[in-house]
Design a protein around this motif. Structure first.
Motif, PDB file in Angstrom:
ATOM      1  N   PRO A   4       0.831  -1.194   0.000  1.00 54.59           N
ATOM      2  CA  PRO A   4       0.000   0.000   0.000  1.00 54.59           C
ATOM      3  C   PRO A   4       0.876   1.258   0.000  1.00 54.59           C
ATOM      4  N   ASP A   5       0.411   2.266  -0.713  1.00 46.07           N
ATOM      5  CA  ASP A   5       1.128   3.542  -0.758  1.00 46.07           C
ATOM      6  C   ASP A   5       1.018   4.239   0.586  1.00 46.07           C
ATOM      7  N   ASP A   6       2.031   5.056   0.872  1.00 47.48           N
ATOM      8  CA  ASP A   6       1.961   5.876   2.077  1.00 47.48           C
ATOM      9  C   ASP A   6       0.779   6.836   1.923  1.00 47.48           C
ATOM     10  N   PRO A   7       0.122   7.166   3.029  1.00 46.21           N
ATOM     11  CA  PRO A   7      -0.984   8.129   2.912  1.00 46.21           C
ATOM     12  C   PRO A   7      -0.436   9.471   2.427  1.00 46.21           C
ATOM     13  N   PRO A   8      -1.236  10.211   1.696  1.00 45.90           N
ATOM     14  CA  PRO A   8      -0.775  11.510   1.185  1.00 45.90           C
ATOM     15  C   PRO A   8      -0.509  12.480   2.331  1.00 45.90           C
ATOM     16  N   SER A   9       0.451  13.360   2.131  1.00 45.19           N
ATOM     17  CA  SER A   9       0.770  14.369   3.148  1.00 45.19           C
ATOM     18  C   SER A   9      -0.373  15.372   3.237  1.00 45.19           C
ATOM     19  N   ASP A  10      -0.410  16.063   4.360  1.00 47.79           N
ATOM     20  CA  ASP A  10      -1.415  17.105   4.538  1.00 47.79           C
ATOM     21  C   ASP A  10      -1.263  18.183   3.473  1.00 47.79           C
ATOM     22  N   GLU A  11      -0.024  18.533   3.192  1.00 51.76           N
ATOM     23  CA  GLU A  11       0.236  19.579   2.206  1.00 51.76           C
ATOM     24  C   GLU A  11      -0.262  19.175   0.816  1.00 51.76           C
ATOM     25  N   SER A  12      -0.056  17.904   0.451  1.00 58.16           N
ATOM     26  CA  SER A  12      -0.544  17.466  -0.867  1.00 58.16           C
ATOM     27  C   SER A  12      -2.071  17.390  -0.886  1.00 58.16           C
ATOM     28  N   LEU A  13      -2.667  17.029   0.242  1.00 58.46           N
ATOM     29  CA  LEU A  13      -4.128  17.017   0.317  1.00 58.46           C
ATOM     30  C   LEU A  13      -4.688  18.434   0.181  1.00 58.46           C
ATOM     31  N   LEU A  14      -4.027  19.403   0.821  1.00 59.71           N
ATOM     32  CA  LEU A  14      -4.470  20.787   0.704  1.00 59.71           C
ATOM     33  C   LEU A  14      -4.367  21.249  -0.754  1.00 59.71           C
ATOM     34  N   ALA A  15      -3.270  20.916  -1.404  1.00 56.03           N
ATOM     35  CA  ALA A  15      -3.098  21.308  -2.807  1.00 56.03           C
ATOM     36  C   ALA A  15      -4.171  20.653  -3.675  1.00 56.03           C
ATOM     37  N   ARG A  16      -4.469  19.390  -3.415  1.00 52.96           N
ATOM     38  CA  ARG A  16      -5.507  18.694  -4.188  1.00 52.96           C
ATOM     39  C   ARG A  16      -6.880  19.312  -3.937  1.00 52.96           C
ATOM     40  N   ARG A  63     -11.270  29.387   2.781  1.00 55.77           N
ATOM     41  CA  ARG A  63     -11.261  30.644   2.020  1.00 55.77           C
ATOM     42  C   ARG A  63      -9.865  31.086   1.598  1.00 55.77           C
ATOM     43  N   SER A  64      -8.863  30.598   2.285  1.00 56.61           N
ATOM     44  CA  SER A  64      -7.502  31.036   2.026  1.00 56.61           C
ATOM     45  C   SER A  64      -6.948  30.401   0.751  1.00 56.61           C
ATOM     46  N   SER A  65      -6.088  31.138   0.092  1.00 54.02           N
ATOM     47  CA  SER A  65      -5.416  30.578  -1.082  1.00 54.02           C
ATOM     48  C   SER A  65      -3.942  30.348  -0.784  1.00 54.02           C
ATOM     49  N   THR A  66      -3.537  30.599   0.465  1.00 58.11           N
ATOM     50  CA  THR A  66      -2.128  30.439   0.820  1.00 58.11           C
ATOM     51  C   THR A  66      -1.845  29.023   1.299  1.00 58.11           C
ATOM     52  N   GLN A  67      -0.586  28.722   1.369  1.00 56.75           N
ATOM     53  CA  GLN A  67      -0.089  27.429   1.843  1.00 56.75           C
ATOM     54  C   GLN A  67       0.746  27.686   3.095  1.00 56.75           C
ATOM     55  N   PRO A  68       1.052  26.645   3.863  1.00 53.59           N
ATOM     56  CA  PRO A  68       1.980  26.831   4.980  1.00 53.59           C
ATOM     57  C   PRO A  68       3.294  27.414   4.453  1.00 53.59           C
ATOM     58  N   GLN A  69       3.842  28.376   5.184  1.00 50.36           N
ATOM     59  CA  GLN A  69       5.052  29.067   4.738  1.00 50.36           C
ATOM     60  C   GLN A  69       6.307  28.460   5.350  1.00 50.36           C
ATOM     61  N   GLY A  70       7.392  28.505   4.585  1.00 52.60           N
ATOM     62  CA  GLY A  70       8.689  28.058   5.080  1.00 52.60           C
ATOM     63  C   GLY A  70       8.672  26.601   5.461  1.00 52.60           C
ATOM     64  N   ARG A  71       9.187  26.315   6.653  1.00 55.57           N
ATOM     65  CA  ARG A  71       9.271  24.923   7.104  1.00 55.57           C
ATOM     66  C   ARG A  71       8.059  24.502   7.916  1.00 55.57           C
ATOM     67  N   ALA A  72       7.070  25.362   8.021  1.00 56.83           N
ATOM     68  CA  ALA A  72       5.884  25.033   8.816  1.00 56.83           C
ATOM     69  C   ALA A  72       5.114  23.883   8.170  1.00 56.83           C
ATOM     70  N   SER A  73       4.706  22.949   8.996  1.00 55.85           N
ATOM     71  CA  SER A  73       3.875  21.861   8.503  1.00 55.85           C
ATOM     72  C   SER A  73       2.429  22.335   8.447  1.00 55.85           C
ATOM     73  N   PHE A  74       1.605  21.581   7.770  1.00 57.23           N
ATOM     74  CA  PHE A  74       0.186  21.910   7.709  1.00 57.23           C
ATOM     75  C   PHE A  74      -0.396  21.975   9.116  1.00 57.23           C
ATOM     76  N   ARG A  75      -0.052  20.999   9.956  1.00 60.11           N
ATOM     77  CA  ARG A  75      -0.588  20.943  11.323  1.00 60.11           C
ATOM     78  C   ARG A  75      -0.227  22.210  12.091  1.00 60.11           C
ATOM     79  N   THR A  76       1.040  22.626  12.012  1.00 58.86           N
ATOM     80  CA  THR A  76       1.467  23.840  12.697  1.00 58.86           C
ATOM     81  C   THR A  76       0.693  25.040  12.174  1.00 58.86           C
TER      82      THR A  76
END
Length: 190
Positions: A4-16, A63-76
Protein backbone atom coordinates in the motif's frame (compact mmCIF):
# COMPACT_ATOMS: atom_id res chain seq x y z
CA UNK A 1 1.70 -8.68 -3.53
CA UNK A 2 1.13 -4.94 -3.78
CA UNK A 3 2.47 -2.69 -1.03
CA UNK A 4 0.00 0.00 0.00
CA UNK A 5 1.13 3.54 -0.76
CA UNK A 6 1.96 5.88 2.08
CA UNK A 7 -0.98 8.13 2.91
CA UNK A 8 -0.77 11.51 1.19
CA UNK A 9 0.77 14.37 3.15
CA UNK A 10 -1.41 17.11 4.54
CA UNK A 11 0.24 19.58 2.21
CA UNK A 12 -0.54 17.47 -0.87
CA UNK A 13 -4.13 17.02 0.32
CA UNK A 14 -4.47 20.79 0.70
CA UNK A 15 -3.10 21.31 -2.81
CA UNK A 16 -5.51 18.69 -4.19
CA UNK A 17 -8.42 20.35 -2.37
CA UNK A 18 -7.46 23.70 -3.84
CA UNK A 19 -7.67 22.17 -7.33
CA UNK A 20 -11.24 21.07 -6.68
CA UNK A 21 -10.90 17.64 -5.07
CA UNK A 22 -13.42 17.87 -2.20
CA UNK A 23 -12.52 14.41 -0.87
CA UNK A 24 -9.02 15.68 -0.06
CA UNK A 25 -10.51 18.20 2.37
CA UNK A 26 -12.53 15.44 4.03
CA UNK A 27 -9.31 13.52 4.73
CA UNK A 28 -7.61 16.65 6.14
CA UNK A 29 -10.61 17.40 8.32
CA UNK A 30 -10.79 13.83 9.63
CA UNK A 31 -7.07 13.86 10.48
CA UNK A 32 -7.09 17.09 12.46
CA UNK A 33 -10.61 17.72 13.76
CA UNK A 34 -10.27 16.06 17.18
CA UNK A 35 -6.87 17.45 18.12
CA UNK A 36 -7.78 20.96 16.97
CA UNK A 37 -11.10 20.96 18.82
CA UNK A 38 -9.57 19.58 22.04
CA UNK A 39 -6.84 22.22 21.88
CA UNK A 40 -9.38 25.02 21.52
CA UNK A 41 -11.64 23.72 24.30
CA UNK A 42 -8.72 23.31 26.67
CA UNK A 43 -7.18 26.67 25.85
CA UNK A 44 -10.39 28.72 25.86
CA UNK A 45 -12.07 26.83 28.72
CA UNK A 46 -15.42 27.42 27.01
CA UNK A 47 -17.05 24.81 24.78
CA UNK A 48 -19.17 27.37 22.90
CA UNK A 49 -16.20 29.62 22.20
CA UNK A 50 -14.10 26.64 21.12
CA UNK A 51 -16.82 25.59 18.68
CA UNK A 52 -17.03 29.11 17.22
CA UNK A 53 -13.25 29.42 16.79
CA UNK A 54 -13.07 25.86 15.46
CA UNK A 55 -15.58 26.69 12.71
CA UNK A 56 -13.82 29.99 11.94
CA UNK A 57 -10.50 28.16 11.63
CA UNK A 58 -11.81 25.69 9.07
CA UNK A 59 -13.59 28.50 7.18
CA UNK A 60 -10.37 30.51 7.11
CA UNK A 61 -8.55 27.51 5.70
CA UNK A 62 -11.23 26.97 3.04
CA UNK A 63 -11.26 30.64 2.02
CA UNK A 64 -7.50 31.04 2.03
CA UNK A 65 -5.42 30.58 -1.08
CA UNK A 66 -2.13 30.44 0.82
CA UNK A 67 -0.09 27.43 1.84
CA UNK A 68 1.98 26.83 4.98
CA UNK A 69 5.05 29.07 4.74
CA UNK A 70 8.69 28.06 5.08
CA UNK A 71 9.27 24.92 7.10
CA UNK A 72 5.88 25.03 8.82
CA UNK A 73 3.87 21.86 8.50
CA UNK A 74 0.19 21.91 7.71
CA UNK A 75 -0.59 20.94 11.32
CA UNK A 76 1.47 23.84 12.70
CA UNK A 77 -0.17 26.22 10.23
CA UNK A 78 -3.69 25.00 11.12
CA UNK A 79 -3.05 25.40 14.86
CA UNK A 80 -1.56 28.86 14.21
CA UNK A 81 -4.76 29.89 12.41
CA UNK A 82 -6.83 28.62 15.36
CA UNK A 83 -4.59 30.31 17.92
CA UNK A 84 -4.74 33.60 16.01
CA UNK A 85 -8.54 33.45 15.78
CA UNK A 86 -8.78 32.82 19.53
CA UNK A 87 -6.39 35.69 20.32
CA UNK A 88 -8.40 37.96 18.00
CA UNK A 89 -11.57 37.01 19.88
CA UNK A 90 -9.96 37.74 23.26
CA UNK A 91 -8.68 41.12 22.05
CA UNK A 92 -12.02 42.07 20.52
CA UNK A 93 -13.81 41.28 23.78
CA UNK A 94 -11.18 42.83 26.06
CA UNK A 95 -10.24 39.57 27.72
CA UNK A 96 -6.73 40.02 29.11
CA UNK A 97 -6.24 36.79 31.04
CA UNK A 98 -8.51 34.30 29.28
CA UNK A 99 -7.02 31.12 30.65
CA UNK A 100 -7.92 32.03 34.22
CA UNK A 101 -11.37 33.30 33.38
CA UNK A 102 -13.91 32.52 36.07
CA UNK A 103 -16.30 31.09 33.50
CA UNK A 104 -16.26 27.40 34.37
CA UNK A 105 -17.74 25.51 31.46
CA UNK A 106 -15.60 22.81 29.95
CA UNK A 107 -16.13 19.87 27.70
CA UNK A 108 -15.54 16.74 29.75
CA UNK A 109 -14.57 13.38 28.37
CA UNK A 110 -17.48 11.00 28.48
CA UNK A 111 -16.86 7.79 30.44
CA UNK A 112 -17.10 4.50 28.60
CA UNK A 113 -20.72 3.28 28.69
CA UNK A 114 -19.57 -0.30 29.23
CA UNK A 115 -17.88 0.66 32.52
CA UNK A 116 -19.69 0.09 35.78
CA UNK A 117 -21.05 2.99 37.86
CA UNK A 118 -18.03 2.96 40.21
CA UNK A 119 -15.60 3.06 37.28
CA UNK A 120 -17.58 5.84 35.56
CA UNK A 121 -17.53 7.90 38.76
CA UNK A 122 -13.78 7.33 39.11
CA UNK A 123 -13.16 8.34 35.47
CA UNK A 124 -15.29 11.45 35.94
CA UNK A 125 -13.35 12.43 39.07
CA UNK A 126 -10.03 11.81 37.28
CA UNK A 127 -11.13 14.04 34.39
CA UNK A 128 -12.22 16.76 36.81
CA UNK A 129 -8.84 16.58 38.59
CA UNK A 130 -7.00 16.80 35.28
CA UNK A 131 -9.13 19.77 34.17
CA UNK A 132 -8.45 21.54 37.48
CA UNK A 133 -4.72 20.83 37.23
CA UNK A 134 -4.61 22.21 33.68
CA UNK A 135 -6.41 25.35 34.83
CA UNK A 136 -3.82 25.79 37.60
CA UNK A 137 -0.97 26.06 35.08
CA UNK A 138 0.31 29.50 34.13
CA UNK A 139 -1.07 30.58 30.75
CA UNK A 140 2.20 30.20 28.81
CA UNK A 141 2.89 26.72 30.23
CA UNK A 142 -0.65 25.58 29.59
CA UNK A 143 -0.55 26.71 25.97
CA UNK A 144 2.64 24.81 25.10
CA UNK A 145 1.45 21.73 26.97
CA UNK A 146 -1.87 21.73 25.08
CA UNK A 147 -0.16 22.31 21.72
CA UNK A 148 2.04 19.29 22.44
CA UNK A 149 -0.83 17.14 23.74
CA UNK A 150 -3.67 17.98 21.36
CA UNK A 151 -1.73 19.44 18.47
CA UNK A 152 0.87 16.69 18.50
CA UNK A 153 3.38 19.41 17.63
CA UNK A 154 7.06 19.05 18.40
CA UNK A 155 8.97 21.65 20.39
CA UNK A 156 10.43 23.52 17.37
CA UNK A 157 6.94 23.76 15.84
CA UNK A 158 5.52 25.11 19.10
CA UNK A 159 8.36 27.65 19.30
CA UNK A 160 7.60 28.83 15.77
CA UNK A 161 3.87 29.00 16.42
CA UNK A 162 4.15 30.92 19.71
CA UNK A 163 7.09 33.09 18.57
CA UNK A 164 9.04 32.00 21.67
CA UNK A 165 12.67 30.86 21.78
CA UNK A 166 13.17 27.10 21.59
CA UNK A 167 14.73 26.90 25.06
CA UNK A 168 11.84 28.89 26.53
CA UNK A 169 9.32 26.45 25.05
CA UNK A 170 11.32 23.50 26.41
CA UNK A 171 11.32 25.07 29.86
CA UNK A 172 7.62 25.88 29.77
CA UNK A 173 6.80 22.33 28.73
CA UNK A 174 9.05 20.84 31.42
CA UNK A 175 7.58 23.11 34.14
CA UNK A 176 4.04 22.30 33.01
CA UNK A 177 4.70 18.57 33.16
CA UNK A 178 6.31 18.85 36.60
CA UNK A 179 3.46 20.91 38.00
CA UNK A 180 0.82 18.58 36.54
CA UNK A 181 2.58 15.55 38.03
CA UNK A 182 2.72 17.28 41.42
CA UNK A 183 -0.93 18.42 41.30
CA UNK A 184 -2.21 15.04 40.17
CA UNK A 185 -0.15 13.18 42.80
CA UNK A 186 -1.73 15.14 45.65
CA UNK A 187 -4.33 13.27 47.64
CA UNK A 188 -7.92 14.14 46.90
CA UNK A 189 -10.12 14.65 49.99
CA UNK A 190 -13.02 12.20 50.03
Amino acid sequence: MAVPDDPPSDESLLARYRTGEAAAFEVLYARHRQGLYRFLVSLSNKAELAEEIYQETWLSLIRSSTQPQGRASFRTWLFQIARNRLIDYWRKHGIHNPLHDSYDEQLHAQPDDSAGPEQQLSLSRDQARLDAALQALPEDQREVFLLRLHGDLDVPQIAALTHAPLETVKSRLRYAQQKLRRLLAEEVPV
